[in-house]
Design an enzyme around this catalytic site. Sequence first.
Site, PDB file in Angstrom:
ATOM      1  N   SER A 260       0.893  -1.225   0.031  1.00 53.45           N
ATOM      2  CA  SER A 260       0.073  -0.002   0.015  1.00 53.45           C
ATOM      3  C   SER A 260       0.830   1.076   0.066  1.00 53.45           C
ATOM      4  CB  SER A 260      -0.814  -0.159   1.146  1.00 53.45           C
ATOM      5  OG  SER A 260      -0.035   0.443   2.303  1.00 53.45           O
ATOM      6  N   LYS A 261       0.050   2.413  -0.092  1.00 52.52           N
ATOM      7  CA  LYS A 261       0.991   3.592  -0.052  1.00 52.52           C
ATOM      8  C   LYS A 261       1.890   3.699   1.175  1.00 52.52           C
ATOM      9  CE  LYS A 261      -1.412   6.702  -2.927  1.00 52.52           C
ATOM     10  NZ  LYS A 261      -2.726   6.915  -2.854  1.00 52.52           N
ATOM     11  N   ARG A 262       1.751   2.989   2.248  1.00 52.09           N
ATOM     12  CA  ARG A 262       2.781   3.192   3.246  1.00 52.09           C
ATOM     13  C   ARG A 262       3.995   2.474   3.068  1.00 52.09           C
ATOM     14  NH1 ARG A 262       2.401  -0.825   6.988  1.00 52.09           N
ATOM     15  NH2 ARG A 262       0.650  -1.656   5.807  1.00 52.09           N
TER      16      ARG A 262
END
Length: 495
Positions: A260-262
Amino acid sequence: MNRLQNFSQMRVRFAPSPTGPFHIGGARSALFNYLMARKYGGKLIVRIEDTDLERSSSESEENILTSLRWLGLDWDEGILVGGDYGPYRQTERLELYQKYAQQLLEEGKAYYCYCTDVELEAERKALLEQGEMVGYMGKCRNLSDRERKSLEAEGRKPTVRFRVPTEGHAVVVNDLVRGRVTFDTSTMGDYVIVKSDGIPVYNFACVIDDALMEISHVIRGEEHLSNTPRQLLLYQALGLKNPQFAHVSLILGKDRTKMSKRHGATSVTAYREAGYLPEALINFLVLLGWSPPGEEEIFSLEELIQLFSLDRVAKNPAVFDLDKLRWINGHYIRQSSIKRLVDLSIPYLQQAGIFASVLTPKEQAWVELLVAAVRERLSSLSEIVQEARALLHHEAPLESEEAQAVLREEQVSTVLHCFKQKIMDLEEPLDVDRAKSLLKQVTKETKLGGRKVFMPLRVALTGKMHGAELYYLIPLLDKEGCLNRISAVLQDTCV
Ligand code: GLU
């Protein structure tokens, strides 16, 4: 039976929902479909699944299609290119879905449901509290005409729910990657296939489209595996032939949670903008789930078409390793022509404000030299900016204690003075050949071994112990830059 036997006349599809920038997971699905189509002489269809009206946008659609083309994944039929099975955007096919929903309603395989969201939420909560599986309880399953009329009179707009068959409690997916996967349908609950605004849900539209477009193989991400039993039940109910399925594992971040963007950038555009080459991304993406038959890991798209097979697609999740992508990208940068790299690098230098929108011939030549100097070291093209900046400053800050120590060696003053004298006498413009002969002269005149000459010169000119060849750095810094930097060091350290 050989699983490859029925791969002739393959029709595969990539069916993105344009609800955000093109995700690398989507790009991988597109790539696997592309490779299968090309390998078996089949057709790749691109269909836009935009039935989520709120989240779909034309910008996302454009981003996805532009990215596909940038990656070199062309398609044979579908959006933008047309074909015999169109239209290829789901919102342009609403009548078709309506027709099939009507068929199911008439056959009693689907029914109108008048429950409101609030009622459904209350039912869900109650089930959760009782520790029951959450699924629609079937309140509207057997409404009489009178009951329906009275609910309609209340102004309720119905959804259409699929009546999950009660006989037989298992649906088996024979997945080409995962093998036989069995799903229990007894707790599934009747599911919505058309929303109250008349728009079909993904599971319904996808089935109709895959069937009407004669898709032979559905290759998609594992996140859709749980949709597959629902889709298979619909194929059965509609009397349509289902395709074969292959679900490709999730992509995880290095901490083994879903990418994910994390974990950093997740869109193809972000990697493109950071200076990754399309062939590097393709090569990287294919290794996320597919393992090559030998030790080699570098493959062109052409080679992949020959080599790729679903048999070597793993069931276990793939881990996104940015260092690996950087390594692969570095490889393709070194393979590229200087001209290509220059063309691709200039926008970064312009964006960073180093050059104006049009470069002078001198600036153009400087970028060519810069690219030749640093391409061995680049992992992504955007790094060209820091390489350029390092050369354009008046001074080169010393990078480390080690570098400072080099400038304290006893021969340094002799070397730098000799270099300074020689470069002052040198004819302009400086170029690689002139720089080479200059370095030779300094070695000869100071009667010192290579390292004793080149290391202090490198540190004085760049502040660093390592970097591009000196014969590139000297013309890049030009006479003035070299003199400034040498003088600054002479002033500071070799008084
Ligand atoms: N529109 C779906 C998505 O973007 C595609 C699912 C499928 O391939 O069936 O996730």
